[in-house]
Design a protein around this motif. Structure first.
Motif, PDB file in Angstrom:
ATOM      1  N   ASN A 207       9.438 -15.617  -3.119  1.00  0.00           N
ATOM      2  CA  ASN A 207      10.623 -15.304  -3.913  1.00  0.00           C
ATOM      3  C   ASN A 207      10.350 -14.270  -5.004  1.00  0.00           C
ATOM      4  OD1 ASN A 207       9.059 -16.851  -5.550  1.00  0.00           O
ATOM      5  ND2 ASN A 207      10.682 -18.249  -6.201  1.00  0.00           N
ATOM      6  N   ALA A 208       9.200 -13.606  -4.973  1.00  0.00           N
ATOM      7  CA  ALA A 208       8.928 -12.543  -5.946  1.00  0.00           C
ATOM      8  C   ALA A 208       9.838 -11.354  -5.661  1.00  0.00           C
ATOM      9  CB  ALA A 208       7.470 -12.120  -5.871  1.00  0.00           C
ATOM     10  N   THR A 209      10.325 -10.711  -6.698  1.00  0.00           N
ATOM     11  CA  THR A 209      11.223  -9.564  -6.516  1.00  0.00           C
ATOM     12  C   THR A 209      10.484  -8.231  -6.550  1.00  0.00           C
ATOM     13  OG1 THR A 209      11.661  -9.461  -8.886  1.00  0.00           O
ATOM     14  CG2 THR A 209      13.128 -10.823  -7.537  1.00  0.00           C
ATOM     15  N   SER A 210       9.223  -8.229  -6.987  1.00  0.00           N
ATOM     16  CA  SER A 210       8.464  -6.986  -7.051  1.00  0.00           C
ATOM     17  C   SER A 210       6.979  -7.307  -6.953  1.00  0.00           C
ATOM     18  CB  SER A 210       8.761  -6.231  -8.349  1.00  0.00           C
ATOM     19  OG  SER A 210       8.325  -6.991  -9.471  1.00  0.00           O
ATOM     20  N   ILE A 211       6.193  -6.275  -6.838  1.00  0.00           N
ATOM     21  CA  ILE A 211       4.751  -6.430  -6.726  1.00  0.00           C
ATOM     22  C   ILE A 211       4.080  -5.219  -7.352  1.00  0.00           C
ATOM     23  CG2 ILE A 211       4.677  -5.331  -4.454  1.00  0.00           C
ATOM     24  CD1 ILE A 211       2.365  -7.169  -3.732  1.00  0.00           C
ATOM     25  N   ASP A 212       2.926  -5.427  -7.965  1.00  0.00           N
ATOM     26  CA  ASP A 212       2.144  -4.325  -8.489  1.00  0.00           C
ATOM     27  C   ASP A 212       1.203  -3.834  -7.391  1.00  0.00           C
ATOM     28  OD1 ASP A 212       1.883  -5.952 -11.659  1.00  0.00           O
ATOM     29  OD2 ASP A 212       3.199  -4.324 -11.084  1.00  0.00           O
ATOM     30  N   VAL A 213       1.245  -2.570  -7.133  1.00  0.00           N
ATOM     31  CA  VAL A 213       0.415  -1.975  -6.082  1.00  0.00           C
ATOM     32  C   VAL A 213      -0.617  -1.076  -6.742  1.00  0.00           C
ATOM     33  CG1 VAL A 213       0.390  -0.480  -4.052  1.00  0.00           C
ATOM     34  CG2 VAL A 213       2.277  -2.074  -4.408  1.00  0.00           C
ATOM     35  N   CYS A 214      -1.858  -1.215  -6.330  1.00  0.00           N
ATOM     36  CA  CYS A 214      -2.930  -0.413  -6.904  1.00  0.00           C
ATOM     37  C   CYS A 214      -3.680   0.338  -5.819  1.00  0.00           C
ATOM     38  CB  CYS A 214      -3.922  -1.298  -7.661  1.00  0.00           C
ATOM     39  SG  CYS A 214      -3.191  -2.206  -9.048  1.00  0.00           S
ATOM     40  N   THR A 215      -4.174   1.495  -6.172  1.00  0.00           N
ATOM     41  CA  THR A 215      -5.011   2.258  -5.267  1.00  0.00           C
ATOM     42  C   THR A 215      -6.164   2.844  -6.059  1.00  0.00           C
ATOM     43  OG1 THR A 215      -5.063   4.008  -3.591  1.00  0.00           O
ATOM     44  CG2 THR A 215      -3.735   4.426  -5.541  1.00  0.00           C
ATOM     45  N   LEU A 216      -7.269   3.053  -5.398  1.00  0.00           N
ATOM     46  CA  LEU A 216      -8.445   3.660  -6.021  1.00  0.00           C
ATOM     47  C   LEU A 216      -8.625   5.065  -5.464  1.00  0.00           C
ATOM     48  CD1 LEU A 216     -11.017   0.718  -5.783  1.00  0.00           C
ATOM     49  CD2 LEU A 216      -9.744   1.423  -7.778  1.00  0.00           C
TER      50      LEU A 216
ATOM     51  N   VAL B 180     -18.507  19.363  -3.722  1.00  0.00           N
ATOM     52  CA  VAL B 180     -18.916  20.183  -2.577  1.00  0.00           C
ATOM     53  C   VAL B 180     -20.378  19.946  -2.226  1.00  0.00           C
ATOM     54  CG1 VAL B 180     -17.220  21.971  -3.052  1.00  0.00           C
ATOM     55  CG2 VAL B 180     -19.467  22.119  -4.117  1.00  0.00           C
ATOM     56  N   THR B 181     -21.151  19.424  -3.169  1.00  0.00           N
ATOM     57  CA  THR B 181     -22.568  19.151  -2.896  1.00  0.00           C
ATOM     58  C   THR B 181     -22.805  17.737  -2.383  1.00  0.00           C
ATOM     59  OG1 THR B 181     -22.937  18.460  -5.190  1.00  0.00           O
ATOM     60  CG2 THR B 181     -23.295  20.786  -4.665  1.00  0.00           C
ATOM     61  N   GLY B 182     -21.739  16.931  -2.318  1.00  0.00           N
ATOM     62  CA  GLY B 182     -21.877  15.583  -1.775  1.00  0.00           C
ATOM     63  C   GLY B 182     -21.906  14.487  -2.813  1.00  0.00           C
ATOM     64  N   THR B 183     -22.108  14.803  -4.083  1.00  0.00           N
ATOM     65  CA  THR B 183     -22.086  13.766  -5.108  1.00  0.00           C
ATOM     66  C   THR B 183     -20.657  13.251  -5.271  1.00  0.00           C
ATOM     67  OG1 THR B 183     -21.809  15.425  -6.838  1.00  0.00           O
ATOM     68  CG2 THR B 183     -24.050  14.718  -6.346  1.00  0.00           C
ATOM     69  N   THR B 184     -20.520  11.978  -5.609  1.00  0.00           N
ATOM     70  CA  THR B 184     -19.202  11.348  -5.684  1.00  0.00           C
ATOM     71  C   THR B 184     -19.011  10.702  -7.049  1.00  0.00           C
ATOM     72  OG1 THR B 184     -19.263  10.902  -3.315  1.00  0.00           O
ATOM     73  CG2 THR B 184     -17.654   9.686  -4.596  1.00  0.00           C
ATOM     74  N   SER B 185     -17.816  10.859  -7.581  1.00  0.00           N
ATOM     75  CA  SER B 185     -17.500  10.250  -8.873  1.00  0.00           C
ATOM     76  C   SER B 185     -17.247   8.761  -8.699  1.00  0.00           C
ATOM     77  CB  SER B 185     -16.252  10.910  -9.462  1.00  0.00           C
ATOM     78  OG  SER B 185     -15.103  10.518  -8.713  1.00  0.00           O
ATOM     79  N   GLY B 186     -17.114   8.078  -9.813  1.00  0.00           N
ATOM     80  CA  GLY B 186     -16.662   6.701  -9.760  1.00  0.00           C
ATOM     81  C   GLY B 186     -15.187   6.664  -9.378  1.00  0.00           C
ATOM     82  N   SER B 187     -14.715   5.503  -8.941  1.00  0.00           N
ATOM     83  CA  SER B 187     -13.325   5.365  -8.500  1.00  0.00           C
ATOM     84  C   SER B 187     -12.418   5.038  -9.682  1.00  0.00           C
ATOM     85  CB  SER B 187     -13.218   4.257  -7.446  1.00  0.00           C
ATOM     86  OG  SER B 187     -13.996   4.581  -6.313  1.00  0.00           O
ATOM     87  N   ASN B 188     -11.324   5.766  -9.788  1.00  0.00           N
ATOM     88  CA  ASN B 188     -10.294   5.475 -10.785  1.00  0.00           C
ATOM     89  C   ASN B 188      -9.188   4.636 -10.147  1.00  0.00           C
ATOM     90  OD1 ASN B 188     -11.797   7.124 -12.377  1.00  0.00           O
ATOM     91  ND2 ASN B 188     -10.138   8.497 -12.962  1.00  0.00           N
ATOM     92  N   GLN B 189      -8.707   3.638 -10.882  1.00  0.00           N
ATOM     93  CA  GLN B 189      -7.654   2.762 -10.376  1.00  0.00           C
ATOM     94  C   GLN B 189      -6.297   3.194 -10.924  1.00  0.00           C
ATOM     95  OE1 GLN B 189      -7.464  -1.897  -9.887  1.00  0.00           O
ATOM     96  NE2 GLN B 189      -7.109  -1.394 -12.025  1.00  0.00           N
ATOM     97  N   TYR B 190      -5.318   3.293 -10.018  1.00  0.00           N
ATOM     98  CA  TYR B 190      -3.961   3.647 -10.413  1.00  0.00           C
ATOM     99  C   TYR B 190      -3.014   2.583  -9.874  1.00  0.00           C
ATOM    100  CZ  TYR B 190      -6.290   8.046 -11.266  1.00  0.00           C
ATOM    101  OH  TYR B 190      -7.171   8.995 -11.719  1.00  0.00           O
TER     102      TYR B 190
END
Length: 429
Positions: A272-281, A287-297
């Protein structure tokens, strides 16, 4: 008599020597310790035999502080310094070969480097080099050989292969800005665009970084959100645009389909929830292959109204006798108990039925979450043995200001009934 004198002299000498040895036994073992006033032998000016370099291998060339197997280490984008020692491989001889200079051959011409003699030692040369970003062409590291050439003043020379290892740049890219995603409110079924600005310190030539949507492996209920985390997959809509050298803007689109059901902190579904919080990382890969940390939105998604369902009080028959009253009650609702449901224009809904019919609301709760209806129908006497009648109901449900109409189609057969539909003979009164 002469022999006696000779023997006596020998005995006397032995006694004197023995006495001297006994007298010295208790002193220092260094016989010159008591004679500090003695002068040493002055150094002579004559030259000793000179050292010469082996004409077959006149110089030894190696990394300073290392060995012939030691590799010089460098990193893309960072200035590195390695000292190389060049010494004569000396042998006994009469001629002396002096070092005239040394040089490095084998580093690509496009790279800028220096190899010069240091002021502190004429036998040590400094290799100074900043490998360009992209030197490794995507590899994490690589080792190659350069040639160090040493020459003597009399023209003799030696070439040695020196290993050089280059590591990729360790600089990390970063997300420096976003728009149109974090904290926004959408409706299930929407598609929306957003952009991410990233900075990659390792840009070279026409290379470009890329962003990586990262899906959650699990949901941490104690973290940023208490609700279930959906897993939207952002797709590319426009190629990244270069903003300023090493800054790129990525455009992405998210389609909010198949949004998960809200769950409580115990990971149980809450229908019966009317909404939901959706998150993505989202992370950035250089270009050299190094990767940053993941930001959550995270953003909020309001559920659409859900399809309605009908629950019949009794099983709906497939056949009904003509001329016989049939009555059945049924309830309409949705899985989300906060939705409102209704069957509008009741008479229109059953217009396709023959005979006498009526559809009416029997009961409802306070908010029309579940509504009960009653259908009463007496089919007209049929001339044919069997005739099919459509029962088409349309239930409207609404949630978050959005409406959804659900068609519910049934088909009922009406069979002729002599008992209910007695035919009066012609001429009968």
């Amino acid at each position: 008599m002469k022999a006696l004198v000779k023997n006596s002299f020998l005995v006397l000498n032995s006694l004197v020597v023995s006495t001297l040895l006994v007298a010295c036994a208790g002193d220092s073992s260094d016989p010159l310790a008591k004679y500090d006033n003695l002068n040493g032998v002055p150094p002579h000016t004559e030259e000793s035999d000179k050292q010469i370099a082996d004409p077959r291998n006149p110089f030894i060339i190696e990394i300073e502080g290392g060995s012939s197997n030691t590799s010089a280490l460098f990193t893309e984008g960072i200035e590195g310094i390695t000292e190389v020692r060049v010494t004569e491989n000396n042998l006994q001889g009469t001629d002396y070969i002096q070092l005239a200079g040394a040089a490095v051959v084998g580093i690509p011409d496009s790279e800028k480097f220096t190899f010069v003699n240091t002021d502190k030692n004429p036998n040590i040369f400094t290799l100074k080099w900043t490998p360009s970003i992209g030197f490794l062409q995507g590899k994490s590291s690589d080792t190659f050989l350069v040639t160090v050439i040493a020459k003597s003043k009399n023209g003799k020379g030696k070439e040695t292969l020196l290993p050089i290892t280059v590591n990729k740049s360790g600089k990390i890219p970063s997300i420096i800005g976003t728009s149109g995603i974090d904290g926004k409110v959408f409706t299930e079924g929407d598609s929306f665009d957003f952009y991410v600005d990233v900075k990659d310190p390792n840009i070279y030539d026409v290379s470009q970084p890329r962003i990586i949507p990262v899906e959650y492996e699990s949901t941490d209920r104690a973290a940023f959100r208490d609700t279930v985390v959906s897993k939207p997959n952002p797709t590319i809509t426009v190629n990244p645009e270069s903003q300023n050298g090493n800054v790129f803007r990525f455009y992405r689109r998210i389609a909010l389909n198949d949004i998960a059901t809200f769950r409580d902190r115990h990971n149980k579904e809450v229908p019966n929830a009317t909404s939901i919080d959706v998150c993505t990382l989202i992370a950035v890969q250089s270009v050299t292959g190094t990767t940053s940390g993941s930001n959550q939105y995270c953003f909020k998604v309001n559920y659409l109204a859900q399809a309605a369902t009908i629950t019949w009080a009794s099983e709906l028959p497939k056949q009904i006798p003509a001329g016989q009253e049939f009555k059945v009650n049924f309830k309409v609702g949705t899985q989300n108990s906060l939705s409102k449901v209704a069957i509008n224009k009741l008479s229109t809904q059953i217009a396709g039925l023959s005979g006498t019919k009526k559809l009416e609301k029997v009961s409802t709760d306070d908010n029309d979450k579940e509504v009960e209806y009653a259908l009463t129908w007496t089919p007209s006497c049929a001339k044919a043995n069997i005739k099919k009648f459509p029962l088409k109901l349309k239930v409207d449900s609404s949630l978050n200001g959005k409406s959804l109409s659900t068609p519910l189609d049934y088909e009922i057969e009406v069979v002729a009934s002599e008992e209910n539909c007695t035919v009066t003979p012609k001429g009968a009164k």
